[in-house]
Write an enzyme that holds these catalytic residues in place. Structure first.
Site, mmCIF file in Angstrom:
data_model
loop_
_atom_site.group_PDB
_atom_site.id
_atom_site.type_symbol
_atom_site.label_atom_id
_atom_site.label_comp_id
_atom_site.label_asym_id
_atom_site.label_seq_id
_atom_site.Cartn_x
_atom_site.Cartn_y
_atom_site.Cartn_z
ATOM 1 N N TYR A 209 22.238 -2.572 -3.834
ATOM 2 C CA TYR A 209 22.065 -1.116 -3.937
ATOM 3 C C TYR A 209 21.165 -0.820 -5.133
ATOM 4 O O TYR A 209 21.395 -1.342 -6.226
ATOM 5 C CB TYR A 209 23.424 -0.414 -4.115
ATOM 6 C CG TYR A 209 23.233 1.071 -4.328
ATOM 7 C CD1 TYR A 209 23.020 1.919 -3.247
ATOM 8 C CD2 TYR A 209 23.195 1.611 -5.602
ATOM 9 C CE1 TYR A 209 22.782 3.270 -3.434
ATOM 10 C CE2 TYR A 209 22.956 2.964 -5.800
ATOM 11 C CZ TYR A 209 22.756 3.779 -4.716
ATOM 12 O OH TYR A 209 22.515 5.112 -4.907
ATOM 13 N N TYR B 82 26.732 12.215 -0.843
ATOM 14 C CA TYR B 82 26.986 11.565 0.442
ATOM 15 C C TYR B 82 27.972 12.345 1.306
ATOM 16 O O TYR B 82 28.808 11.762 1.982
ATOM 17 C CB TYR B 82 27.501 10.126 0.215
ATOM 18 C CG TYR B 82 26.682 9.364 -0.793
ATOM 19 C CD1 TYR B 82 25.388 8.978 -0.490
ATOM 20 C CD2 TYR B 82 27.187 9.071 -2.064
ATOM 21 C CE1 TYR B 82 24.604 8.302 -1.419
ATOM 22 C CE2 TYR B 82 26.408 8.407 -3.003
ATOM 23 C CZ TYR B 82 25.121 8.030 -2.675
ATOM 24 O OH TYR B 82 24.365 7.377 -3.593
ATOM 25 N N LYS C 269 22.232 4.696 -16.379
ATOM 26 C CA LYS C 269 23.679 4.968 -16.417
ATOM 27 C C LYS C 269 24.231 5.086 -17.839
ATOM 28 O O LYS C 269 24.134 6.147 -18.432
ATOM 29 C CB LYS C 269 24.428 3.916 -15.605
ATOM 30 C CG LYS C 269 24.265 4.125 -14.085
ATOM 31 C CD LYS C 269 25.252 3.294 -13.336
ATOM 32 C CE LYS C 269 25.116 3.418 -11.825
ATOM 33 N NZ LYS C 269 25.663 4.645 -11.282
ATOM 34 N N ASP D 262 17.620 -5.194 -11.802
ATOM 35 C CA ASP D 262 18.167 -3.836 -11.890
ATOM 36 C C ASP D 262 19.483 -3.932 -12.641
ATOM 37 O O ASP D 262 20.523 -4.243 -12.061
ATOM 38 C CB ASP D 262 18.346 -3.282 -10.467
ATOM 39 C CG ASP D 262 19.010 -1.922 -10.443
ATOM 40 O OD1 ASP D 262 19.524 -1.484 -11.486
ATOM 41 O OD2 ASP D 262 19.040 -1.300 -9.355
HETATM 42 N N1 PMP Z 1 20.571 0.846 -9.328
HETATM 43 C C1 PMP Z 1 21.892 0.572 -9.426
HETATM 44 C C2 PMP Z 1 22.328 -0.865 -9.544
HETATM 45 C C3 PMP Z 1 22.824 1.604 -9.426
HETATM 46 O O1 PMP Z 1 24.141 1.321 -9.500
HETATM 47 C C4 PMP Z 1 22.367 2.938 -9.342
HETATM 48 C C5 PMP Z 1 23.329 4.116 -9.359
HETATM 49 N N2 PMP Z 1 24.442 4.022 -8.583
HETATM 50 C C6 PMP Z 1 20.991 3.188 -9.231
HETATM 51 C C7 PMP Z 1 20.128 2.111 -9.236
HETATM 52 C C8 PMP Z 1 20.452 4.575 -9.116
HETATM 53 O O2 PMP Z 1 20.624 5.291 -10.284
HETATM 54 P P1 PMP Z 1 20.655 6.893 -10.265
HETATM 55 O O3 PMP Z 1 21.893 7.290 -9.519
HETATM 56 O O4 PMP Z 1 20.679 7.261 -11.712
HETATM 57 O O5 PMP Z 1 19.407 7.341 -9.581
#
Ligand code: PMP
Length: 426
Positions: A144, A16, A272, A243
């Site tokens: 997000y 970013y 993650k 998610d």
């Molecule tokens: N979903 C959530 C809730 C996340 O926190 C993140 C990562 N910040 C992602 C999806 C995307 O994962 P990545 O950065 O491994 O693509």
């Protein structure tokens, strides 16, 4: 090292950020446990668990051993037409520990891709059911889900990092932000009625980050909301996508927030901490019903297959990470960190510069009245011996579960130093 930082600033994009970077990045030479070793010989605590991933600390010996073993045997092989024990072992693990009924596993190379796959699954499911017109998702604001196109379309459309693209991608349906944790039954009922009113025949499913909204605002909501969203999905014949990329594997106090709420989503993403922060890897899980419908539909299967799908090295490390989860030390550590964070951060709420302090599991958030000065904030934290990466008005920490009480205290002192720096700026 100065040359390294300069070349980096001039040639390498960071998350970013502009090019060249406004502020040079700090070179790190090694990492162990909670500690990052900087090239100028300072040691600082990784108060971010490197963006939620390094749950058990850097270079955990059990994961290092699993990685070495797998590297010596087979770091990678394509997954089209071939399989291997690490992929099978990991799928067995995931099917076992995720909510009952999530029996099928799709591996991918990052959280964002796992969300892309989840969205495809939901849309292909509706196609398979004879409802191709059901091609939109409902979500709530402040969410997000990642940085590729599908996930971006369900990120917060205004406040998030993707507001630049509003209107460019699939137009999704946005409900208001969920009521904050501790809402009354009436508040929840009013909110759910609003959410329900947005669901029409164009909707394929609901996608949410359950219990913790991460990078869209670091907001927490009640488990009860999940139960009601599950009911809404059943009522409308649409799918629930959870998610759990950030919340999974204990971070919010439970192994998975959906499981703690007693619900089974139709599709669930994990990532993650899945590999304990060793490498990028993720999985999308779903039910036999969803898989059957997709497979009998027009595509004849799920139309996705990344090059590094099912990477054996990542699977082997993820299995080792799940050994640590099964050992269960995190069940003591997360509540310990939670109460420590609560005790140490709550007093900051009395500062005029602070709007709110909230803690859940091993997540501590101090929301400021106005956006923090990133350069100042980072410097204040590093001077206090801690790595923190605030965004917008949010100063927050997700300490590695292995952090001692003293280390959690030092993280809180660094957050207090940021608050003090912000007070001076006013
Ligand atoms: N979903 C959530 C809730 C996340 O926190 C993140 C990562 N910040 C992602 C999806 C995307 O994962 P990545 O950065 O491994 O693509």
């Amino acid at each position: 090292m100065e040359d390294l930082a300069r070349f980096d600033q001039e040639h390498i994009w960071h998350p970013y950020g502009p090019m060249p970077a406004a502020v040079p990045s700090i070179p790190v030479t090694s990492a162990e446990g909670v500690t990052l070793h900087l090239d100028d010989d300072r040691n600082i605590i990784d108060g971010m668990s490197s963006w939620w991933a390094v749950a058990h600390g850097h270079r955990h010996p059990h994961l290092v051993e699993a990685a070495h073993r797998q590297i010596n045997q087979m770091p990678h092989v394509m997954f089209g037409g071939l399989t291997h024990k690490p992929a099978v072992d990991l799928a067995e693990w995931l099917v076992d520990i995720t909510p009952e009924g999530l029996d099928l596993v799709f591996y991918s190379d990052s959280g964002s891709v796992s969300v892309e796959v989840a969205i495809k699954m939901a849309l292909q499911y509706q196609m398979g059911n004879g409802h191709p017109e059901r091609n939109r998702l409902v979500t709530w604001r402040r969410g997000y889900h990642g940085d590729t196109q599908g996930p971006m379309s369900v990120c917060d459309p205004e406040g998030g990092m993707h507001s630049l693209w509003t209107g460019q991608w699939t137009p999704q349906v946005f409900a208001d932000k969920p009521p904050a944790r501790g809402a009354t039954e009436e508040e929840r009922a009013r909110y759910l009625a609003h959410f329900d009113s947005l669901i029409d025949d164009s909707v394929a499913g609901i996608i949410i980050e359950p219990v913790v909204q991460g990078a869209g605002g670091m907001r927490f909501h009640d488990h009860e909301l999940l139960v009601e969203l599950r009911k809404l999905c059943d009522k409308h014949g649409i799918l629930l996508i959870a998610d759990e990329i950030a919340t999974g594997f204990g971070r919010a106090g439970d192994l998975f927030t959906t499981k703690a709420a007693g619900i089974v989503p139709d599709i669930m993403c994990v990532g993650k901490a899945l590999t304990g922060g060793f490498m990028s890897f993720a999985a999308t899980l779903t039910t036999a019903d969803v898989a059957r419908t997709i497979s009998s539909g027009a595509g004849g299967g799920i139309m996705h297959g990344p090059t590094f799908m099912g990477n054996p090295l990542a699977c082997a490390v993820a299995c080792a990470q799940l050994d640590l989860i099964a050992e269960g030390q995190w069940r003591e550590d997360v509540p310990r960190i939670e109460s420590r964070l609560r005790d140490q951060l709550q007093p900051l709420a009395s500062s005029d510069a602070v709007a709110d302090v909230r803690v859940l599991g091993a997540i501590g958030v101090v929301e400021m009245q106005r956006p923090v000065d990133m350069g100042l904030a980072t410097a204040a934290a590093v001077d206090a011996g801690v790595w923190l990466r605030p965004f917008g008005k949010l100063v927050y920490t997700m300490p590695p579960y292995i952090s001692t009480n003293d280390e959690v205290d030092r993280i809180c002192e660094a957050i207090a130093a940021i608050v003090a720096a912000e007070e001076k700026r006013r």
